[in-house]
Design a protein around this motif. Sequence first.
Motif, PDB file in Angstrom:
ATOM      1  N   TYR A 103       0.833  -1.077   0.098  1.00  0.00           N
ATOM      2  CA  TYR A 103       0.183  -0.075   0.092  1.00  0.00           C
ATOM      3  C   TYR A 103       1.004   1.298   0.014  1.00  0.00           C
ATOM      4  CZ  TYR A 103      -4.278  -2.835   0.650  1.00  0.00           C
ATOM      5  OH  TYR A 103      -5.337  -3.815   0.452  1.00  0.00           O
ATOM      6  N   TYR A 104       1.642   1.361  -0.972  1.00  0.00           N
ATOM      7  CA  TYR A 104       2.774   2.400  -1.006  1.00  0.00           C
ATOM      8  C   TYR A 104       2.019   3.716  -1.281  1.00  0.00           C
ATOM      9  CZ  TYR A 104       6.558  -0.967  -0.494  1.00  0.00           C
ATOM     10  OH  TYR A 104       7.319  -1.903  -0.101  1.00  0.00           O
ATOM     11  N   LYS A 105       2.371   4.693  -0.696  1.00  0.00           N
ATOM     12  CA  LYS A 105       2.146   6.162  -1.234  1.00  0.00           C
ATOM     13  C   LYS A 105       3.206   6.553  -2.060  1.00  0.00           C
ATOM     14  CE  LYS A 105      -0.456   7.251   3.119  1.00  0.00           C
ATOM     15  NZ  LYS A 105      -0.315   8.456   4.085  1.00  0.00           N
ATOM     16  N   GLU A 106       2.777   7.855  -2.733  1.00  0.00           N
ATOM     17  CA  GLU A 106       3.495   8.448  -3.812  1.00  0.00           C
ATOM     18  C   GLU A 106       4.755   8.974  -3.399  1.00  0.00           C
ATOM     19  OE1 GLU A 106      -0.477   8.578  -5.664  1.00  0.00           O
ATOM     20  OE2 GLU A 106       0.414   8.719  -3.838  1.00  0.00           O
ATOM     21  N   THR A 107       4.817   9.283  -1.870  1.00  0.00           N
ATOM     22  CA  THR A 107       5.886   9.956  -1.269  1.00  0.00           C
ATOM     23  C   THR A 107       6.793   8.827  -0.647  1.00  0.00           C
ATOM     24  OG1 THR A 107       4.524  10.176   0.550  1.00  0.00           O
ATOM     25  CG2 THR A 107       4.805  12.216  -0.746  1.00  0.00           C
ATOM     26  N   ASP A 108       6.395   7.535  -0.584  1.00  0.00           N
ATOM     27  CA  ASP A 108       7.381   6.617   0.009  1.00  0.00           C
ATOM     28  C   ASP A 108       8.652   6.202  -0.653  1.00  0.00           C
ATOM     29  OD1 ASP A 108       5.709   5.770   2.179  1.00  0.00           O
ATOM     30  OD2 ASP A 108       4.486   4.569   1.006  1.00  0.00           O
ATOM     31  N   GLU A 109       9.699   5.860   0.304  1.00  0.00           N
ATOM     32  CA  GLU A 109      10.912   5.799  -0.399  1.00  0.00           C
ATOM     33  C   GLU A 109      11.052   4.625  -1.375  1.00  0.00           C
ATOM     34  OE1 GLU A 109      14.680   7.521  -0.899  1.00  0.00           O
ATOM     35  OE2 GLU A 109      13.182   8.418   0.484  1.00  0.00           O
ATOM     36  N   PRO A 110      11.437   4.989  -2.379  1.00  0.00           N
ATOM     37  CA  PRO A 110      11.560   3.678  -3.292  1.00  0.00           C
ATOM     38  C   PRO A 110      13.075   2.896  -3.112  1.00  0.00           C
ATOM     39  CG  PRO A 110      11.545   5.624  -4.744  1.00  0.00           C
ATOM     40  CD  PRO A 110      11.597   6.028  -3.072  1.00  0.00           C
ATOM     41  N   ASN A 111      13.022   1.635  -3.178  1.00  0.00           N
ATOM     42  CA  ASN A 111      14.215   0.845  -2.948  1.00  0.00           C
ATOM     43  C   ASN A 111      14.210  -0.502  -4.078  1.00  0.00           C
ATOM     44  OD1 ASN A 111      16.677  -0.149  -1.871  1.00  0.00           O
ATOM     45  ND2 ASN A 111      15.487  -1.365  -0.424  1.00  0.00           N
TER      46      ASN A 111
ATOM     47  N   ALA B 146      15.327 -12.398 -11.778  1.00  0.00           N
ATOM     48  CA  ALA B 146      15.042 -11.179 -11.036  1.00  0.00           C
ATOM     49  C   ALA B 146      14.412 -11.279  -9.664  1.00  0.00           C
ATOM     50  CB  ALA B 146      14.509 -10.252 -11.877  1.00  0.00           C
ATOM     51  N   VAL B 147      14.892 -10.512  -8.768  1.00  0.00           N
ATOM     52  CA  VAL B 147      13.965 -10.629  -7.484  1.00  0.00           C
ATOM     53  C   VAL B 147      12.838  -9.695  -7.434  1.00  0.00           C
ATOM     54  CG1 VAL B 147      14.214 -10.116  -4.939  1.00  0.00           C
ATOM     55  CG2 VAL B 147      16.059 -10.953  -6.258  1.00  0.00           C
ATOM     56  N   ARG B 148      11.669 -10.295  -7.146  1.00  0.00           N
ATOM     57  CA  ARG B 148      10.154  -9.447  -6.973  1.00  0.00           C
ATOM     58  C   ARG B 148      10.136  -8.928  -5.908  1.00  0.00           C
ATOM     59  NH1 ARG B 148      11.638 -12.409 -11.835  1.00  0.00           N
ATOM     60  NH2 ARG B 148       9.722 -12.237 -13.235  1.00  0.00           N
ATOM     61  N   PRO B 149       9.420  -7.781  -5.643  1.00  0.00           N
ATOM     62  CA  PRO B 149       9.014  -7.415  -4.245  1.00  0.00           C
ATOM     63  C   PRO B 149       7.897  -8.345  -3.647  1.00  0.00           C
ATOM     64  CG  PRO B 149       8.335  -5.804  -6.024  1.00  0.00           C
ATOM     65  CD  PRO B 149       9.254  -7.097  -6.601  1.00  0.00           C
ATOM     66  N   VAL B 150       7.961  -8.820  -2.594  1.00  0.00           N
ATOM     67  CA  VAL B 150       6.887  -9.508  -1.870  1.00  0.00           C
ATOM     68  C   VAL B 150       5.486  -8.867  -2.050  1.00  0.00           C
ATOM     69  CG1 VAL B 150       5.719 -10.858   0.126  1.00  0.00           C
ATOM     70  CG2 VAL B 150       8.564 -10.775  -0.463  1.00  0.00           C
ATOM     71  N   LYS B 151       5.598  -7.686  -1.642  1.00  0.00           N
ATOM     72  CA  LYS B 151       4.075  -7.181  -1.368  1.00  0.00           C
ATOM     73  C   LYS B 151       4.237  -5.510  -1.818  1.00  0.00           C
ATOM     74  CE  LYS B 151       1.705  -7.612   2.590  1.00  0.00           C
ATOM     75  NZ  LYS B 151       1.317  -7.543   3.960  1.00  0.00           N
ATOM     76  N   THR B 152       3.440  -5.153  -3.074  1.00  0.00           N
ATOM     77  CA  THR B 152       3.195  -3.904  -3.406  1.00  0.00           C
ATOM     78  C   THR B 152       2.167  -3.463  -3.196  1.00  0.00           C
ATOM     79  OG1 THR B 152       2.914  -4.496  -5.694  1.00  0.00           O
ATOM     80  CG2 THR B 152       5.146  -4.196  -5.019  1.00  0.00           C
ATOM     81  N   GLY B 153       1.312  -2.857  -4.100  1.00  0.00           N
ATOM     82  CA  GLY B 153       0.145  -2.321  -3.774  1.00  0.00           C
ATOM     83  C   GLY B 153       0.147  -0.809  -3.467  1.00  0.00           C
ATOM     84  N   PHE B 154      -0.909  -0.126  -3.917  1.00  0.00           N
ATOM     85  CA  PHE B 154      -0.757   1.301  -3.925  1.00  0.00           C
ATOM     86  C   PHE B 154      -1.930   2.080  -2.837  1.00  0.00           C
ATOM     87  CE2 PHE B 154       1.062   1.554  -8.466  1.00  0.00           C
ATOM     88  CZ  PHE B 154       2.323   1.593  -7.864  1.00  0.00           C
ATOM     89  N   ASP B 155      -1.565   2.999  -2.369  1.00  0.00           N
ATOM     90  CA  ASP B 155      -2.672   3.892  -1.691  1.00  0.00           C
ATOM     91  C   ASP B 155      -3.023   4.879  -2.758  1.00  0.00           C
ATOM     92  OD1 ASP B 155      -3.741   6.651  -0.482  1.00  0.00           O
ATOM     93  OD2 ASP B 155      -2.879   6.075   1.473  1.00  0.00           O
TER      94      ASP B 155
END
Length: 299
Positions: free
Chosen positions: A126-134, A263-272
């Motif tokens: 549930y990432y927001k637009e302002t969350d830090e990418p990695n 390639a490694v995939r992120p476990v849990k993404t999703g957006f706010d």
Amino acid sequence: MKKVLVTGSNGLLGQSLVSLLLNEKDKYEVIGFSRGFNRSGRDDFKYVSIDITDEMLLKEKLKTYTPDVIVNTAAMTNVDACEDNKEECDRLNVSVVEYLKEYAEKRKVHLIHLSTDFIFDGKKGYYKETDEPNPLSYYGKSKLKSEKTLVSSSIDYTILRTILVYGKVFDMSRSNIVLWVKKTLEEGKELSIVKDQFRMPTYVESLACACKLAIDRKAKGIFNVSSNKLLSIYEIAIEIAEVFDLNKELIKPISTRSLNQKAVRPVKTGFDLNKSIEELNFIPENFKQDLQNFKEKLT
């Protein structure tokens, strides 16, 4: 009348957006840039066959057609292929964005660019637009580089981040999760689907609408676009089976570890999605409703 140039106009989003804009020919003049012949099945817009990674040719053609808005849907999105072909990935995902940015700076053009949930490491969801990418993959890193190119520029830019896009257009160059699951189950074959990765899939028609909203509202900044409920990829496959009346017993849950993906995939993404709802007037649906809409379009 706005002159809108769509790069990657032969792709899933490209074809969908071109069709959506052509529904209002009194508002938009549409130009499509893509490789090879025009695969959209339409001849009522200007199509240019071009390798947009050729900087001089791209800038020459941009000067010829003088768009008011550029929507960059072109990208190398095969995550494992990006890991194997880093230079090719950078040419399309990073260098092209730099060329478009340079043109947009000189001509005061609004540049809309598509990005991805894979800029995040997937530790929270549930990432927001302002969350830090990695980013964990080279694909994710390339898309983050392209975002930074725009954020650090002086142009009017819109970045639309999205997740696991699916749908169908006139002439498909590649499949997507919904078509793949549907076809495999229709053939009566078993499917092994990861149960420990979580996403919010995006119907291409919704994403095309978000692009149009960004054009019409001259939206600036970063926006999240997807469906509104986080599901495991296994749950996504089950819902596809249910909506299309297929045998969900053929779907077997497995762990990511068993796939041995390059390639490694992120476990849990999703957006706010709150910012897109409030500022773009984007209306997200749940995945099952989007699937139902897709099913009706197919019949």
